[in-house]
Design an enzyme around this catalytic site. Structure first.
Site, PDB file in Angstrom:
ATOM      1  CB  THR A 158      -0.901   0.043   1.271  1.00  0.00           C
ATOM      2  OG1 THR A 158      -1.932  -1.036   1.155  1.00  0.00           O
ATOM      3  CG2 THR A 158      -1.713   1.353   1.457  1.00  0.00           C
ATOM      4  CB  SER A 218      48.713 -11.551  -2.557  1.00  0.00           C
ATOM      5  OG  SER A 218      49.306 -11.466  -1.266  1.00  0.00           O
ATOM      6  CB  SER A 249      -7.379  -2.737  -4.781  1.00  0.00           C
ATOM      7  OG  SER A 249      -6.755  -3.240  -3.602  1.00  0.00           O
ATOM      8  CB  THR A 250      -2.557  -1.905  -2.500  1.00  0.00           C
ATOM      9  OG1 THR A 250      -2.419  -0.353  -2.248  1.00  0.00           O
ATOM     10  CG2 THR A 250      -1.119  -2.305  -2.255  1.00  0.00           C
ATOM     11  CG  ASN A 251      -4.995  -6.024  -2.116  1.00  0.00           C
ATOM     12  OD1 ASN A 251      -3.631  -5.324  -1.440  1.00  0.00           O
ATOM     13  ND2 ASN A 251      -5.908  -6.236  -1.284  1.00  0.00           N
TER      14      ASN A 251
END
Length: 478
Positions: A106, A323, A145-147
């Site tokens: 959301t 190294s 919707s966010t969903n």
């Protein structure tokens, strides 16, 4: 939401929680600011492709709502223009919510709604926060919707990233096949359980790597199909509540046009809203590819080990000093980084599986962590493959004579001789070779079991490394 101007540096906004001061010049609003304060988790920004994807969805939704008579042209044009600016890379700094967040996404959805609304207000000549002109919920988020927005923008983002990953895998496949051709005549010792086994050609090893990557490419094709199906239009739980029927029928077609991607609406919107096994499947494909890359990297490190006291069959490109204390030491840094990327992807896959399983009833609230890990997995794999191709594979060279010498001095070649002298005699020769260090070839000739010419035919690289070409067949032609 209402706006009251008291402090020139801030504006007052309120939501169902209460009133809050928001920076006057911010394009985000009160709900975004609350989320930013509540969810300071990673300290990182939302993925830019996710921001672009949610803007593309909002653009498609506005166009669709206009087409079905639910949004007027003035507001539609302003929203579309604001979305286009975001898609072009502007206003990304206004997306301030953390990638990992409560609320099933959301916070990102409202962050997008508020930024787009305030930019649209500005385009129409209004002042940020005057939501009577363009409202984040009533106009930008209309019919959504966010969903259904958040899962859809996640799938679109994953799809975009999969395209990029697949391009790099195709490059790796081609690079490996070129090396397979280049090394096709390099005979070397094959090994099982790290012990000498029977001869193989170096080109065959690289072709086997390429074959595994080709399977990964196929899996990524299937993964793209998984991500191309959207639950957009299903609104809260997949039933399409508050979405116009015509909107429901048109919105995915419009997002396909806006994004340029091959997208379809999910067959069962309720299933697509509550069940996230598609992400688990895609993550599994990425993990499998990472495992293959890591195994290949292990092999490259092993057969390049040395250069004097190891296997030393190939040389990896020298990319940097190895190294701070040992002069001249060069490490296999590119395969090492690929290994590390693989380890991380494997861990991400476990997180994605757990989050997918954790969904309850009509919604899974844990998509934010799924997206965070899935996007990271796909993207880091893409970068790892890119550096593996450019900084390692294309520059590999073979130590041809060294490879052949190890084959000639290995006891493993006794397997090729076994059909000509019998298993028992071959075992005696192998045991003596191991104990004395003498070559199998010299012991065979010493005992008069085979002649020099016969051995040359039997130990021909192709007779030992290709099915269907036996030493007996070659001897028949001598």
């Amino acid at each position: 939401m209402e706006t009251k101007i008291k402090n020139p540096k801030t504006r007052q906004e309120h939501d169902s929680i209460g009133t809050k001061e928001v920076p006057a010049e911010a394009y985000y609003g009160v709900q975004t600011l609350r989320a930013a304060e509540n969810f300071y988790i990673t300290g990182m920004n939302m993925h830019p492709e996710l921001i672009n994807s949610v803007a593309q969805i909002k653009k498609a939704a506005a166009i669709t709502n206009f087409e079905v008579g639910r949004l007027d042209k003035k507001r539609t044009d302003a929203i579309v223009r604001a979305c286009d600016e975001i898609i072009s890379g502007r206003l990304h700094d206004q997306f301030i919510v953390d990638p990992i967040q409560g609320g099933a996404g959301t916070s990102l959805n409202m962050n997008a709604n508020e930024v787009i609304a305030n930019r649209a207000i500005e385009i129409l000549g209004g002042r940020k926060g005057d939501y009577s002109i363009v409202n984040p919920n009533d106009h930008v988020n209309y019919g959504q919707s966010t969903n259904d927005v958040f899962p859809s923008c996640g799938r679109i983002t994953a799809l975009k990233l999969l395209y990029q990953a697949k391009e790099q895998l195709e490059r790796l496949y081609r690079a490996l096949m070129e090396k397979a051709e280049e090394f096709d005549d390099v005979i070397k010792m094959g090994r099982t359980q790290l012990q000498d086994a029977v001869p193989i050609r170096l080109g065959q090893e690289f072709r086997a790597y390429a074959t595994a990557i080709r399977r990964d490419i196929t899996r990524f094709e299937h993964a793209k199909e998984e991500m191309s199906s959207l639950n957009l239009g299903g609104t809260a739980i997949g039933t399409g509540l508050n979405a116009d029927v015509q909107y429901l029928q048109k919105v995915v077609k419009n997002i396909a046009l806006v994004s340029g991607l091959d997208l379809v609406q999910s067959y069962d919107l309720i299933d697509a809203t509550q069940n996230l096994d598609g992400y688990t499947s895609v993550s599994g494909a990425v993990k499998t590819c990472a495992v293959n890359l890591s195994k290949m990297s292990n092999d490259l490190r092993l057969i390049s080990s040395g250069p004097r006291a190891g296997l030393g069959e190939i040389n990896l490109p020298a990319k940097q000093n190895g190294s701070s204390i040992m002069p001249g030491k060069v490490n296999p840094v590119i395969p090492e980084v690929v290994n590390q990327v693989a380890f991380n992807i494997i861990g991400n896959d476990m997180t994605i599986a757990m989050a997918t399983e954790a969904g309850q009833l009509e919604l899974n609230a844990f998509e934010p962590i799924i997206f965070y890990n899935l996007f990271q997995s796909i993207e880091t794999l893409t970068f790892a493959v890119h550096t593996l191709v450019d900084n390692c594979i294309t520059g590999i060279t073979a130590n041809r004579e060294h490879c052949r010498d190890m084959v000639e001095n290995s006891v493993g070649i006794i397997t090729a001789i076994c059909p000509h002298v019998g298993y028992e005699k071959a075992a005696v020769i192998a045991k003596e070779a191991i104990l004395t260090g003498a070559s199998v070839r010299s012991l065979i000739i010493r005992d008069g079991l085979l002649g020099e010419e016969e051995l040359n035919v039997i130990l021909n690289p192709y007779s030992m490394t290709e099915p269907g070409i036996s030493g007996e067949q070659l001897l028949d032609n001598v």
